[in-house]
Scaffold this motif. Structure first.
Motif, PDB file in Angstrom:
ATOM      1  N   ASP A   1      16.811  -3.039  12.447  1.00 17.81           N
ATOM      2  CA  ASP A   1      17.189  -2.808  11.053  1.00 17.81           C
ATOM      3  C   ASP A   1      16.074  -2.089  10.287  1.00 17.81           C
ATOM      4  N   GLY A   2      14.825  -2.496  10.551  1.00 16.59           N
ATOM      5  CA  GLY A   2      13.696  -1.860   9.871  1.00 16.59           C
ATOM      6  C   GLY A   2      13.574  -0.381  10.216  1.00 16.59           C
ATOM      7  N   LEU A   3      13.710  -0.055  11.496  1.00 20.34           N
ATOM      8  CA  LEU A   3      13.633   1.354  11.909  1.00 20.34           C
ATOM      9  C   LEU A   3      14.833   2.149  11.410  1.00 20.34           C
ATOM     10  N   SER A   4      16.002   1.524  11.397  1.00 17.62           N
ATOM     11  CA  SER A   4      17.191   2.203  10.863  1.00 17.62           C
ATOM     12  C   SER A   4      17.000   2.530   9.390  1.00 17.62           C
ATOM     13  N   ALA A   5      16.454   1.578   8.636  1.00 19.85           N
ATOM     14  CA  ALA A   5      16.202   1.820   7.214  1.00 19.85           C
ATOM     15  C   ALA A   5      15.177   2.925   7.014  1.00 19.85           C
ATOM     16  N   ALA A   6      14.151   2.954   7.871  1.00 21.68           N
ATOM     17  CA  ALA A   6      13.122   3.985   7.759  1.00 21.68           C
ATOM     18  C   ALA A   6      13.697   5.361   8.058  1.00 21.68           C
ATOM     19  N   LEU A   7      14.508   5.451   9.098  1.00 18.73           N
ATOM     20  CA  LEU A   7      15.099   6.740   9.458  1.00 18.73           C
ATOM     21  C   LEU A   7      16.150   7.209   8.468  1.00 18.73           C
ATOM     22  N   ALA A   8      16.788   6.267   7.765  1.00 19.32           N
ATOM     23  CA  ALA A   8      17.809   6.619   6.776  1.00 19.32           C
ATOM     24  C   ALA A   8      17.195   7.056   5.451  1.00 19.32           C
ATOM     25  N   HIS A   9      15.936   6.727   5.227  1.00 15.95           N
ATOM     26  CA  HIS A   9      15.276   7.063   3.959  1.00 15.95           C
ATOM     27  C   HIS A   9      14.938   8.550   3.944  1.00 15.95           C
ATOM     28  N   THR A  10      15.532   9.273   3.007  1.00 15.34           N
ATOM     29  CA  THR A  10      15.320  10.729   2.938  1.00 15.34           C
ATOM     30  C   THR A  10      14.600  11.163   1.667  1.00 15.34           C
ATOM     31  N   ALA A  11      14.205  10.203   0.843  1.00 15.25           N
ATOM     32  CA  ALA A  11      13.595  10.548  -0.443  1.00 15.25           C
ATOM     33  C   ALA A  11      12.070  10.594  -0.380  1.00 15.25           C
ATOM     34  N   GLY A  12      11.507  10.828   0.790  1.00 15.89           N
ATOM     35  CA  GLY A  12      10.054  10.908   0.890  1.00 15.89           C
ATOM     36  C   GLY A  12       9.532  10.186   2.118  1.00 15.89           C
ATOM     37  N   PRO A  13       8.220  10.029   2.176  1.00 14.82           N
ATOM     38  CA  PRO A  13       7.609   9.404   3.352  1.00 14.82           C
ATOM     39  C   PRO A  13       7.894   7.902   3.428  1.00 14.82           C
ATOM     40  N   VAL A  14       7.826   7.386   4.649  1.00 14.51           N
ATOM     41  CA  VAL A  14       8.050   5.967   4.904  1.00 14.51           C
ATOM     42  C   VAL A  14       6.912   5.445   5.781  1.00 14.51           C
ATOM     43  N   VAL A  15       6.435   4.261   5.451  1.00  9.58           N
ATOM     44  CA  VAL A  15       5.446   3.582   6.283  1.00  9.58           C
ATOM     45  C   VAL A  15       6.109   2.326   6.832  1.00  9.58           C
TER      46      VAL A  15
ATOM     47  N   MET B   1       0.825  -1.190   0.000  1.00  8.14           N
ATOM     48  CA  MET B   1       0.000   0.000   0.000  1.00  8.14           C
ATOM     49  C   MET B   1       0.868   1.251   0.000  1.00  8.14           C
ATOM     50  N   ALA B   2       1.943   1.213   0.776  1.00 11.17           N
ATOM     51  CA  ALA B   2       2.798   2.395   0.864  1.00 11.17           C
ATOM     52  C   ALA B   2       3.343   2.764  -0.514  1.00 11.17           C
ATOM     53  N   THR B   3       3.810   1.771  -1.242  1.00  9.65           N
ATOM     54  CA  THR B   3       4.365   2.011  -2.574  1.00  9.65           C
ATOM     55  C   THR B   3       3.312   2.582  -3.518  1.00  9.65           C
ATOM     56  N   ALA B   4       2.093   2.085  -3.406  1.00 16.36           N
ATOM     57  CA  ALA B   4       1.004   2.579  -4.263  1.00 16.36           C
ATOM     58  C   ALA B   4       0.730   4.051  -4.036  1.00 16.36           C
ATOM     59  N   PHE B   5       1.022   4.537  -2.836  1.00 16.31           N
ATOM     60  CA  PHE B   5       0.789   5.945  -2.519  1.00 16.31           C
ATOM     61  C   PHE B   5       2.054   6.782  -2.613  1.00 16.31           C
ATOM     62  N   GLY B   6       3.111   6.188  -3.140  1.00 15.59           N
ATOM     63  CA  GLY B   6       4.348   6.930  -3.360  1.00 15.59           C
ATOM     64  C   GLY B   6       5.290   6.975  -2.174  1.00 15.59           C
ATOM     65  N   ALA B   7       5.094   6.115  -1.206  1.00 11.68           N
ATOM     66  CA  ALA B   7       5.968   6.082  -0.037  1.00 11.68           C
ATOM     67  C   ALA B   7       6.810   4.812  -0.067  1.00 11.68           C
ATOM     68  N   ARG B   8       7.801   4.772   0.776  1.00  9.87           N
ATOM     69  CA  ARG B   8       8.593   3.544   0.931  1.00  9.87           C
ATOM     70  C   ARG B   8       7.929   2.710   2.009  1.00  9.87           C
ATOM     71  N   GLY B   9       7.740   1.444   1.759  1.00  9.17           N
ATOM     72  CA  GLY B   9       7.122   0.553   2.725  1.00  9.17           C
ATOM     73  C   GLY B   9       8.124  -0.420   3.311  1.00  9.17           C
ATOM     74  N   ILE B  10       8.150  -0.519   4.630  1.00 13.32           N
ATOM     75  CA  ILE B  10       9.041  -1.450   5.317  1.00 13.32           C
ATOM     76  C   ILE B  10       8.183  -2.271   6.260  1.00 13.32           C
ATOM     77  N   ARG B  11       8.245  -3.591   6.120  1.00 13.37           N
ATOM     78  CA  ARG B  11       7.463  -4.492   6.973  1.00 13.37           C
ATOM     79  C   ARG B  11       8.411  -5.261   7.887  1.00 13.37           C
ATOM     80  N   VAL B  12       8.096  -5.263   9.176  1.00 14.11           N
ATOM     81  CA  VAL B  12       8.892  -5.972  10.167  1.00 14.11           C
ATOM     82  C   VAL B  12       8.018  -7.081  10.744  1.00 14.11           C
ATOM     83  N   GLU B  13       8.448  -8.331  10.561  1.00 10.02           N
ATOM     84  CA  GLU B  13       7.660  -9.471  11.034  1.00 10.02           C
ATOM     85  C   GLU B  13       8.281 -10.170  12.239  1.00 10.02           C
ATOM     86  N   GLU B  14       9.565 -10.001  12.461  1.00  9.57           N
ATOM     87  CA  GLU B  14      10.266 -10.655  13.569  1.00  9.57           C
ATOM     88  C   GLU B  14      10.867  -9.605  14.503  1.00  9.57           C
ATOM     89  N   PRO B  15      10.784  -9.813  15.814  1.00 10.84           N
ATOM     90  CA  PRO B  15      11.336  -8.842  16.756  1.00 10.84           C
ATOM     91  C   PRO B  15      12.805  -8.512  16.496  1.00 10.84           C
TER      92      PRO B  15
END
Length: 85
Positions: free
Chosen positions: A20-34, A1-15
């Motif tokens: 790593d998922g939050l680090s990738a989200a915070l490092a993404h500077t090219a727009g919104p992240v879900v 869904m995030a990609t469909a709306f122009g955002a980067r989507g990161i899914r975390v399934e394991e604790p």
């Protein structure tokens, strides 16, 4: 869904993957992240310190469920959360 709306989507399934998922989200500077984090559906969200008023409200809520005949729901919630205590 995030990609469909122009955002980067990161899914975390394991604790273990959360950092790593939050680090990738915070490092993404090219727009919104879900960040979509899969959690235990029955897990109770409790702070480290529970004020007496919160415990009283929770107890009242459970009592109302029992009186409405929803004892099965109460038991299911307890069964899923007893291992988290």
């Amino acid at each position: 869904m995030a990609t469909a709306f122009g955002a980067r989507g990161i899914r975390v399934e394991e604790p273990g993957d959360l950092r790593d998922g939050l680090s990738a989200a915070l490092a993404h500077t090219a727009g919104p992240v879900v960040v979509d984090v899969v959690v235990e559906p029955y897990a109770l969200a409790l702070p480290s310190h529970v004020p007496l008023s919160t415990a009283k409200g929770f107890t009242l809520s459970v009592l109302k469920q029992v009186l409405r005949g929803e004892l099965d729901d109460v038991i299911e919630t307890v069964e899923h959360n007893v291992r988290l205590v």
